[in-house]
Design an enzyme around this catalytic site. Structure first.
Site, PDB file in Angstrom:
ATOM      1  N   ASP A 241       0.929  -1.184   0.168  1.00 28.85           N
ATOM      2  CA  ASP A 241       0.130   0.025  -0.141  1.00 28.85           C
ATOM      3  C   ASP A 241       1.070   1.234   0.056  1.00 28.85           C
ATOM      4  O   ASP A 241       1.505   1.536   0.986  1.00 28.85           O
ATOM      5  CB  ASP A 241      -0.821   0.057   1.128  1.00 28.85           C
ATOM      6  CG  ASP A 241      -2.019   0.967   1.006  1.00 28.85           C
ATOM      7  OD1 ASP A 241      -2.789   0.616   0.337  1.00 28.85           O
ATOM      8  OD2 ASP A 241      -2.056   2.119   1.738  1.00 28.85           O
TER       9      ASP A 241
ATOM     10  N   ASP B  21      -8.659   2.771  -9.681  1.00 28.35           N
ATOM     11  CA  ASP B  21      -8.857   1.425  -9.227  1.00 28.35           C
ATOM     12  C   ASP B  21      -8.824   1.715  -7.574  1.00 28.35           C
ATOM     13  O   ASP B  21      -8.028   2.657  -7.130  1.00 28.35           O
ATOM     14  CB  ASP B  21      -7.949   0.560  -9.619  1.00 28.35           C
ATOM     15  CG  ASP B  21      -8.219  -0.939  -9.123  1.00 28.35           C
ATOM     16  OD1 ASP B  21      -9.114  -1.404  -9.201  1.00 28.35           O
ATOM     17  OD2 ASP B  21      -7.261  -1.402  -8.298  1.00 28.35           O
TER      18      ASP B  21
ATOM     19  N   LYS C 109     -11.490   3.952  -2.987  1.00 26.03           N
ATOM     20  CA  LYS C 109     -11.756   3.975  -1.392  1.00 26.03           C
ATOM     21  C   LYS C 109     -10.598   3.576  -0.748  1.00 26.03           C
ATOM     22  O   LYS C 109     -10.591   4.031   0.433  1.00 26.03           O
ATOM     23  CB  LYS C 109     -12.960   3.031  -1.365  1.00 26.03           C
ATOM     24  CG  LYS C 109     -13.069   2.582  -0.135  1.00 26.03           C
ATOM     25  CD  LYS C 109     -14.208   1.438  -0.380  1.00 26.03           C
ATOM     26  CE  LYS C 109     -14.313   0.638   0.708  1.00 26.03           C
ATOM     27  NZ  LYS C 109     -15.355  -0.368   0.702  1.00 26.03           N
ATOM     28  N   HIS C 110      -9.554   3.237  -0.933  1.00 24.60           N
ATOM     29  CA  HIS C 110      -8.520   2.874  -0.021  1.00 24.60           C
ATOM     30  C   HIS C 110      -7.470   3.806  -0.117  1.00 24.60           C
ATOM     31  O   HIS C 110      -6.440   3.620   0.420  1.00 24.60           O
ATOM     32  CB  HIS C 110      -7.757   1.452  -0.656  1.00 24.60           C
ATOM     33  CG  HIS C 110      -8.677   0.382  -0.590  1.00 24.60           C
ATOM     34  ND1 HIS C 110      -8.681  -0.458   0.477  1.00 24.60           N
ATOM     35  CD2 HIS C 110      -9.638   0.023  -1.365  1.00 24.60           C
ATOM     36  CE1 HIS C 110      -9.755  -1.438   0.354  1.00 24.60           C
ATOM     37  NE2 HIS C 110     -10.370  -1.063  -0.780  1.00 24.60           N
TER      38      HIS C 110
ATOM     39  N   GLU D   3     -13.512   3.728  -8.142  1.00 23.87           N
ATOM     40  CA  GLU D   3     -14.297   2.791  -7.474  1.00 23.87           C
ATOM     41  C   GLU D   3     -14.144   2.860  -6.080  1.00 23.87           C
ATOM     42  O   GLU D   3     -13.212   2.713  -5.219  1.00 23.87           O
ATOM     43  CB  GLU D   3     -13.285   1.475  -7.771  1.00 23.87           C
ATOM     44  CG  GLU D   3     -13.883   0.399  -7.074  1.00 23.87           C
ATOM     45  CD  GLU D   3     -12.940  -0.902  -7.164  1.00 23.87           C
ATOM     46  OE1 GLU D   3     -13.311  -2.120  -7.183  1.00 23.87           O
ATOM     47  OE2 GLU D   3     -11.721  -0.665  -7.366  1.00 23.87           O
TER      48      GLU D   3
ATOM     49  N   ASP E  18     -15.149  -7.182 -11.206  1.00 21.54           N
ATOM     50  CA  ASP E  18     -15.379  -7.826  -9.756  1.00 21.54           C
ATOM     51  C   ASP E  18     -16.584  -8.557  -9.562  1.00 21.54           C
ATOM     52  O   ASP E  18     -16.614  -8.838  -8.360  1.00 21.54           O
ATOM     53  CB  ASP E  18     -15.135  -6.692  -8.806  1.00 21.54           C
ATOM     54  CG  ASP E  18     -13.582  -6.119  -9.052  1.00 21.54           C
ATOM     55  OD1 ASP E  18     -12.675  -6.707  -9.554  1.00 21.54           O
ATOM     56  OD2 ASP E  18     -13.425  -4.763  -8.823  1.00 21.54           O
TER      57      ASP E  18
END
Ligand SMILES: *[C@@H]1O[C@H](CO)[C@@H](O)[C@H](O)[C@H]1NC(C)=O
Ligand SMILES: *[C@@H]1O[C@H](CO)[C@@H](O)[C@H](O)[C@H]1NC(C)=O
Length: 542
Positions: free
Chosen positions: A192, A223, A226-227, A247, A317
């Site tokens: 990450d 992509d 949200k992270h 996303e 997905d």
């Protein structure tokens, strides 16, 4: 020297095609999503070797997308979104196969040579722009990919462990963990990137700007948006200067909405509405269209701009719609919603062929076994795109006219956006003599309306009422005042491409001259009835 400068500027304008398109420009587009490896084979390749379960390369390239653009453009799409183009993991086959999908980033500064050479990507983009189509590229910046939780960082753009969060497995549902921990597992892990590190922010911003300048792409699909902290995105998409749609996986409207706006992204994929579409249209399922009204209302309160959200039924997905719900009318009614509501319609390749693989990896079927036939789903998409593109060309304000729910009951939902009334049913194909829905439209009594799917013509009843019955089965019905179809090329109307002019947007091509259907108009007093595609439709004149 001076006199030459304006001339140079002028030449530049003429030769540079759609470049750095904005949210405003994307609003009127219709997107076809492609996994490059799975869309089309080069001439002469063996079409029988692609095994989706084996998670291996199947052979699609940027060239084969370019060679098959007619198939996409004939369906009426005005943009494509392709899977990531940057260099992926090149080591031995992993526990989850090969990186045919493109999401396993190794070096974002290089192109993925499995999909072609730089000139092939350029040729694809040039050809799209020649057709007045946009290209959106899938971008992975949240993470890289590794096969160990202690990878050798030297090959990545960020070449030191200091640019990454420390290893911890993501606990889904916990926002801090989702932002700071690593996705994947210990066999294929996704280190990450620390997107709060100022050096990372600067380098990513420069990368994004250079990438758009070099390739002339029109948009980014982000992509795993949200992270990453929402406030990272303006520092990435700002320098890129293109529309960014992220996303943000899940039903949570508050969370999804927190990713749209000047301090976040232009837009997100409409996952909360996908959840509502499942509840409304999947069979078996709750078949409860109220979920659509409920989520639409919540989204209207919480999002800044619903008209640029990406509406979809499938993607790489999710299980294919037909894996969960085989009834064709379940797909058709849900699909009509994605085109006729607020937002940008997105169709995942293979949806137009009724593919039915379950989730990853079975939802990434090769398209070639379909022989690119233009069957019922493809033709419905053609009609939906043809109407939407016509509206974009002639009545661009249609795009920002908020959709309204006119009526909803246990069988159906009636929505109106601008002068388009869509009657969508949850009952599926079988006739249901008891199923009926009434709605009060904004149209005057006796207004002639055309259902653009069957081309049947109907008339609005007293007080603007319509009534639809389903004793012949459940089909989507999309009504437009008949005179407003003039110039559309639909339902026997000629195609008038001259009405374009005002908007840069909607595709105009020969292939749009489309369906020429039967027209019928029944006069007289009392109850007016007729047959839709198997559906019984009647307007009660009261
Ligand atoms: C349908 O959904 C709505 C809103 O989500 C809910 O209030 C209602 O109870 C549901 N109806 C049925 C029959 O389940
Ligand atoms: C759902 O997907 C699985 C795996 O691809 C497949 O075996 C099954 O037949 C599919 N179901 C339908 C209804 O197509």
């Amino acid at each position: 020297m001076m006199p030459f400068l304006p001339l140079l500027a002028c030449i530049f304008q003429l030769t540079s095609t759609a470049f750095g398109a904005t949210a405003e420009q994307w609003r009127g587009r219709s997107i076809y999503q492609i996994l490059t490896d799975r869309f089309a084979l080069p001439a002469g390749a063996d079409p029988t070797t692609c095994d989706t379960g084996a998670q291996t390369w199947c052979g699609g390239t940027w060239n084969t997308i370019r060679e098959n653009l007619d198939y996409i453009q004939d369906a009426g799409f005005t943009a494509i979104w392709i899977s990531p183009v940057n260099q992926n993991y090149q080591g031995p086959r992993t526990a989850y196969g090969d990186p045919y999908h493109g999401y396993w980033m190794a070096d974002i500064t290089k192109l993925n040579d499995r999909f072609g050479k730089a000139e092939d990507l350029k040729a694809l983009i040039d050809e799209l722009h020649r057709r007045d189509m946009y290209i959106m590229v899938d971008i992975v910046v949240n993470n890289v990919m590794a096969t160990s939780t202690e990878p050798d960082y030297s090959s990545y753009l960020f070449n030191d462990a200091a640019f990454y969060h420390n290893y911890c497995p993501v606990k889904y549902g916990n926002p801090d963990s989702e932002r700071n921990c690593w996705m994947g597992d210990t066999r294929v892990t996704l280190p990450d990137v620390d997107t709060s590190n100022p050096s990372v922010i600067r380098a990513y911003g420069e990368w994004a700007k250079a990438f758009v300048e070099q390739w002339g792409v029109d948009g980014f699909r982000i992509d795993a948006a949200k992270h990453v902290e929402p406030d990272f995105w303006p520092k990435f998409c700002g320098p890129a200067g293109v529309f960014c749609i992220g996303e943000v996986y899940g039903d949570d409207v508050d969370l999804a909405a927190s990713f749209q706006g000047p301090k976040a992204l232009d837009s997100v994929l409409n996952y909360p509405m996908y959840g509502a579409l499942q509840k409304a249209f999947m069979i078996p399922g709750s078949q409860n269209a109220s979920a659509l009204e409920e989520v639409l209302g919540e989204e209207r309160r919480k999002f800044k701009d619903l008209t640029v959200l990406g509406n979809f039924l499938e993607n790489q997905d999710l299980p294919r719609w037909h894996n969960s719900s085989v009834d064709p009318q379940s797909l058709y009614n849900a699909m009509a919603w994605t085109f006729m509501t607020d937002g940008i319609p997105i169709v995942y390749y293979g949806q137009e062929q009724g593919f039915s693989g379950i989730a990853d990896p079975h939802n990434r079927e090769p398209l070639w076994p379909s022989k690119y036939e233009k069957g019922a789903s493809y033709r419905l998409i053609q009609q939906l795109n043809q109407l939407r593109n016509f509206l974009v060309r002639t009545t661009p304000e249609w795009l920002v006219d908020p959709v309204k729910v006119l009526s909803v009951n246990e069988f159906a939902i009636v929505i109106q956006k601008g002068y388009v009334v869509s009657v969508l049913t949850t009952i599926g194909s079988p006739p249901n003599g008891k199923a009926t829905i009434n709605a009060k439209t904004s149209f005057k009594p006796s207004t002639a309306m055309t259902d653009i799917i069957t081309c049947h013509q109907w008339v609005i009843g007293a007080s603007g009422l319509i009534q639809v019955e389903y004793s012949k089965g459940g089909v989507p019905i999309i009504l437009v005042p008949s005179p407003d179809l003039a110039g559309s090329g639909m339902c026997g109307e000629s195609l008038n491409v001259q009405r374009g002019g005002r908007v840069k947007g909607g595709l105009v091509s020969e292939s749009e001259s489309g369906v020429r259907g039967m027209r019928e108009k029944r006069g007289g007093r009392g109850r007016w009835m007729g047959w839709g595609l198997g559906a019984f439709v009647g307007w009660a004149l009261m």
